[in-house]
Design a protein around this motif. Structure first.
Motif, PDB file in Angstrom:
ATOM      1  N   LEU A  50       1.102  -1.187  -0.264  1.00 15.88           N
ATOM      2  CA  LEU A  50       0.374  -0.075   0.291  1.00 15.88           C
ATOM      3  C   LEU A  50       0.874   1.687  -0.500  1.00 15.88           C
ATOM      4  O   LEU A  50       0.426   1.825  -0.548  1.00 15.88           O
ATOM      5  N   LEU A  51       1.770   1.267   0.195  1.00 20.23           N
ATOM      6  CA  LEU A  51       2.668   2.154   0.848  1.00 20.23           C
ATOM      7  C   LEU A  51       4.383   2.274  -0.051  1.00 20.23           C
ATOM      8  O   LEU A  51       4.586   0.607  -0.244  1.00 20.23           O
ATOM      9  N   GLN A  52       4.762   2.864  -1.024  1.00 22.55           N
ATOM     10  CA  GLN A  52       6.211   2.989  -1.492  1.00 22.55           C
ATOM     11  C   GLN A  52       6.925   3.811  -0.019  1.00 22.55           C
ATOM     12  O   GLN A  52       7.256   4.694   0.167  1.00 22.55           O
ATOM     13  N   ARG A  53       8.043   2.641   0.389  1.00 27.97           N
ATOM     14  CA  ARG A  53       8.817   3.103   0.795  1.00 27.97           C
ATOM     15  C   ARG A  53      10.026   4.647   0.423  1.00 27.97           C
ATOM     16  O   ARG A  53      10.564   3.340   0.821  1.00 27.97           O
ATOM     17  N   THR A  54       9.977   5.060   0.147  1.00 24.94           N
ATOM     18  CA  THR A  54      10.490   6.238  -0.819  1.00 24.94           C
ATOM     19  C   THR A  54      10.354   7.558   0.646  1.00 24.94           C
ATOM     20  O   THR A  54       9.867   6.939   1.991  1.00 24.94           O
ATOM     21  N   THR A  55      11.022   8.104  -0.179  1.00 26.20           N
ATOM     22  CA  THR A  55      10.741   9.801   1.425  1.00 26.20           C
ATOM     23  C   THR A  55      10.932  10.602   0.253  1.00 26.20           C
ATOM     24  O   THR A  55      11.834  11.050  -0.387  1.00 26.20           O
ATOM     25  N   PRO A  56       9.290  11.692   0.766  1.00 25.53           N
ATOM     26  CA  PRO A  56       8.565  11.287   1.339  1.00 25.53           C
ATOM     27  C   PRO A  56       8.032   9.918   0.857  1.00 25.53           C
ATOM     28  O   PRO A  56       7.886   9.535  -0.415  1.00 25.53           O
ATOM     29  N   ILE A  57       7.532   9.218   1.583  1.00 24.57           N
ATOM     30  CA  ILE A  57       6.422   7.699   1.757  1.00 24.57           C
ATOM     31  C   ILE A  57       5.848   8.095   0.847  1.00 24.57           C
ATOM     32  O   ILE A  57       4.675   9.215   1.512  1.00 24.57           O
ATOM     33  N   ARG A  58       5.326   7.496  -0.311  1.00 29.06           N
ATOM     34  CA  ARG A  58       3.839   7.669  -1.362  1.00 29.06           C
ATOM     35  C   ARG A  58       2.902   6.253  -0.895  1.00 29.06           C
ATOM     36  O   ARG A  58       3.590   5.428  -1.018  1.00 29.06           O
ATOM     37  N   ALA A  59       1.579   6.844  -1.696  1.00 27.96           N
ATOM     38  CA  ALA A  59       0.759   5.754  -1.616  1.00 27.96           C
ATOM     39  C   ALA A  59       1.072   4.549  -2.605  1.00 27.96           C
ATOM     40  O   ALA A  59       1.413   6.164  -3.674  1.00 27.96           O
ATOM     41  N   THR A  60       0.994   3.618  -3.551  1.00 31.37           N
ATOM     42  CA  THR A  60       1.411   3.109  -4.123  1.00 31.37           C
ATOM     43  C   THR A  60      -0.631   2.940  -5.593  1.00 31.37           C
ATOM     44  O   THR A  60      -1.310   3.862  -4.384  1.00 31.37           O
ATOM     45  N   ALA A  61      -0.557   2.573  -6.167  1.00 28.98           N
ATOM     46  CA  ALA A  61      -2.060   2.704  -6.786  1.00 28.98           C
ATOM     47  C   ALA A  61      -3.559   2.124  -5.310  1.00 28.98           C
ATOM     48  O   ALA A  61      -4.277   3.025  -5.795  1.00 28.98           O
ATOM     49  N   PRO A  62      -2.676   0.611  -4.919  1.00 26.46           N
ATOM     50  CA  PRO A  62      -3.927   0.266  -4.395  1.00 26.46           C
ATOM     51  C   PRO A  62      -4.463   1.488  -3.040  1.00 26.46           C
ATOM     52  O   PRO A  62      -5.003   1.249  -2.413  1.00 26.46           O
ATOM     53  N   GLY A  63      -3.001   1.605  -2.239  1.00 26.05           N
ATOM     54  CA  GLY A  63      -2.980   2.228  -1.542  1.00 26.05           C
ATOM     55  C   GLY A  63      -3.546   3.934  -2.099  1.00 26.05           C
ATOM     56  O   GLY A  63      -4.188   4.743  -0.810  1.00 26.05           O
ATOM     57  N   GLU A  64      -3.446   4.461  -3.176  1.00 25.12           N
ATOM     58  CA  GLU A  64      -4.364   5.670  -3.749  1.00 25.12           C
ATOM     59  C   GLU A  64      -6.079   5.340  -2.727  1.00 25.12           C
ATOM     60  O   GLU A  64      -6.643   6.206  -2.162  1.00 25.12           O
ATOM     61  N   VAL A  65      -6.844   4.032  -2.624  1.00 24.04           N
ATOM     62  CA  VAL A  65      -8.058   3.567  -2.646  1.00 24.04           C
ATOM     63  C   VAL A  65      -8.151   3.956  -1.075  1.00 24.04           C
ATOM     64  O   VAL A  65      -9.161   4.381  -0.368  1.00 24.04           O
ATOM     65  N   VAL A  66      -7.185   3.143  -0.349  1.00 24.43           N
ATOM     66  CA  VAL A  66      -7.189   2.879   0.877  1.00 24.43           C
ATOM     67  C   VAL A  66      -7.065   4.656   1.329  1.00 24.43           C
ATOM     68  O   VAL A  66      -7.682   4.979   2.489  1.00 24.43           O
ATOM     69  N   LEU A  67      -6.394   5.632   0.974  1.00 25.55           N
ATOM     70  CA  LEU A  67      -6.251   6.927   1.623  1.00 25.55           C
ATOM     71  C   LEU A  67      -7.907   8.045   1.422  1.00 25.55           C
ATOM     72  O   LEU A  67      -7.808   8.827   2.177  1.00 25.55           O
ATOM     73  N   LYS A  68      -8.366   7.344  -0.175  1.00 24.68           N
ATOM     74  CA  LYS A  68      -9.848   8.012  -0.434  1.00 24.68           C
ATOM     75  C   LYS A  68     -10.397   7.709   0.929  1.00 24.68           C
ATOM     76  O   LYS A  68     -11.388   8.192   2.116  1.00 24.68           O
ATOM     77  N   LEU A  69     -10.426   6.311   1.445  1.00 25.84           N
ATOM     78  CA  LEU A  69     -11.061   6.079   2.540  1.00 25.84           C
ATOM     79  C   LEU A  69     -11.083   6.230   3.918  1.00 25.84           C
ATOM     80  O   LEU A  69     -11.354   7.236   4.766  1.00 25.84           O
ATOM     81  N   ALA A  70      -9.731   6.399   4.282  1.00 20.66           N
ATOM     82  CA  ALA A  70      -8.935   6.811   5.769  1.00 20.66           C
ATOM     83  C   ALA A  70      -9.343   8.975   5.635  1.00 20.66           C
ATOM     84  O   ALA A  70      -9.965   9.035   6.741  1.00 20.66           O
ATOM     85  N   ARG A  71      -9.155   9.784   4.352  1.00 15.89           N
ATOM     86  CA  ARG A  71      -9.953  10.406   4.539  1.00 15.89           C
ATOM     87  C   ARG A  71     -11.458  10.972   4.864  1.00 15.89           C
ATOM     88  O   ARG A  71     -11.704  11.757   5.256  1.00 15.89           O
ATOM     89  N   GLN A  72     -12.152   9.352   4.220  1.00 15.50           N
ATOM     90  CA  GLN A  72     -13.150   9.977   3.690  1.00 15.50           C
ATOM     91  C   GLN A  72     -13.741   9.790   5.411  1.00 15.50           C
ATOM     92  O   GLN A  72     -14.382  10.407   6.176  1.00 15.50           O
ATOM     93  N   LEU A  73     -13.711   8.793   5.985  1.00 19.93           N
ATOM     94  CA  LEU A  73     -13.765   8.832   7.864  1.00 19.93           C
ATOM     95  C   LEU A  73     -13.482   9.774   7.926  1.00 19.93           C
ATOM     96  O   LEU A  73     -14.387  10.150   9.784  1.00 19.93           O
ATOM     97  N   ARG A  74     -11.955   9.924   8.000  1.00 23.64           N
ATOM     98  CA  ARG A  74     -12.007  11.414   9.340  1.00 23.64           C
ATOM     99  C   ARG A  74     -12.241  12.261   8.280  1.00 23.64           C
ATOM    100  O   ARG A  74     -12.871  13.222   9.914  1.00 23.64           O
ATOM    101  N   GLN A  75     -13.165  12.859   7.597  1.00 22.13           N
ATOM    102  CA  GLN A  75     -14.081  14.073   7.059  1.00 22.13           C
ATOM    103  C   GLN A  75     -15.558  13.500   8.460  1.00 22.13           C
ATOM    104  O   GLN A  75     -16.233  14.430   8.784  1.00 22.13           O
ATOM    105  N   LEU A  76     -15.837  12.384   7.625  1.00 19.80           N
ATOM    106  CA  LEU A  76     -17.224  12.034   8.461  1.00 19.80           C
ATOM    107  C   LEU A  76     -17.059  11.880   9.963  1.00 19.80           C
ATOM    108  O   LEU A  76     -17.870  12.609  10.602  1.00 19.80           O
ATOM    109  N   GLU A  77     -16.007  11.538  10.767  1.00 19.45           N
ATOM    110  CA  GLU A  77     -16.021  11.676  12.134  1.00 19.45           C
ATOM    111  C   GLU A  77     -16.086  13.480  12.035  1.00 19.45           C
ATOM    112  O   GLU A  77     -16.200  13.656  13.306  1.00 19.45           O
ATOM    113  N   ALA A  78     -15.006  13.844  11.690  1.00 17.19           N
ATOM    114  CA  ALA A  78     -15.568  15.482  12.297  1.00 17.19           C
ATOM    115  C   ALA A  78     -16.396  16.380  11.748  1.00 17.19           C
ATOM    116  O   ALA A  78     -17.170  16.848  12.945  1.00 17.19           O
TER     117      ALA A  78
END
Length: 295
Positions: A50-78
């Motif tokens: 899910l993550l490319q271990r670069t500097t800075p760390i970046r999302a892989t293509a599957p990780g971008e899907v998880v990133l959307k989910l994480a942002r949506q969850l945080r916004q809904l909680e807020a």
């Protein structure tokens, strides 16, 4: 079935926002080992890196899907915390992609039009309108001003109007390079100003007017205010938003290459299709402000 835990998604988002496991650990007040273990568990559950271990760390293509989910969850909680009136809840900045000329002309007014009591904060990422849809796809932003009329998957789209430009140069520049008035043949020598290497405004203008493309020297000025200053200083010709060149045309310090010719760039508002009071407020402010500011 995926079953990411809330803490895992918060950790995943923190890693991408802070760039390293160590920085995410400090932000979350946990050990770097705990961060690593949570990410490893998520990747094992997803069966993918899910993550490319670069500097800075970046999302892989599957990780971008998880990133959307994480942002949506945080916004809904807020949003839920705001509706419940939970005290001490820190505002979560809404990430938005906006092109430089909109940011310099009307978009800040849109942010100011969001009701002051809403408590919303924003993180604006400057991105060309031709490319901002990519930030929606990757999950880096939740809304964007874009030139794309087709909705990104998972987003809604609404037209905002057109940002109007005029091709202008300083009066001294025109006297030097176009002493007999505008002519296609002179562009082989006349310097052109470009915003950056993805800027197509000047090329599109020349293609429409002369059938050619910029052939002379080119300067790249990646800042709207300084781009306008470079035009006024005679460094080259370029397309400026009407709001930035109107006074110069009135006092004759600026001259249009083709008088009266307006270049309109249609803009659209795209946002994630989630039930979010915060995104609804921002969308209403953006669309209202754009209606007044754009043609």
């Amino acid at each position: 079935m995926l079953n990411f835990q809330t803490e895992q998604l918060r950790t995943f988002l923190a890693v991408l926002e802070h760039g390293t496991f160590d920085a995410a650990a400090r932000a979350l007040h946990v050990s770097a080992s705990a961060v690593s273990q949570r990410i490893k568990a998520m990747e094992q559950a997803a069966g993918q890196v899910l993550l490319q271990r670069t500097t800075p760390i970046r999302a892989t293509a599957p990780g971008e899907v998880v990133l959307k989910l994480a942002r949506q969850l945080r916004q809904l909680e807020a949003d839920a915390a705001a509706e419940l009136g939970v005290a001490g809840t820190a505002p979560v900045p809404i990430p938005v992609a906006v092109n430089a000329d909109s940011l310099a002309t009307w978009f800040v007014d849109a942010l100011a039009a969001v009701p002051a009591g809403s408590g919303l904060t924003f993180e604006v990422l400057r991105e060309d309108e031709q490319h901002s849809a990519g930030l929606l796809r990757s999950g880096e932003v939740m809304a964007a001003v874009t030139a794309a009329p087709d909705a990104v998957q998972g987003c809604s789209v609404a037209p905002l109007g057109s940002l109007r430009y005029r091709a202008v140069a300083s009066s001294a520049f025109m006297r030097r390079w176009f002493p007999g008035g505008f002519g296609a043949g002179r562009f082989a020598d006349a310097p052109t100003l470009q915003f950056d290497r993805s800027d197509t405004l000047q090329s599109n203008f020349l293609a429409a007017v002369t059938g050619g493309s910029p052939a002379g020297p080119q300067h790249f000025i990646p800042d709207t205010v300084q781009f306008a200053a470079a035009v006024r200083a005679g460094l080259g010709w370029g397309l400026m938003p009407e709001a930035h060149c109107a006074q110069g045309l009135r006092d004759a310090s600026l001259v249009e290459l083709v008088p009266g010719r307006i270049t309109g760039v249609p803009l659209y508002w795209q946002r994630w299709k989630i039930q979010s009071a915060a995104l609804d407020l921002l969308t209403a402010a953006v669309r209202t402000t754009a209606t007044a500011a754009l043609s």
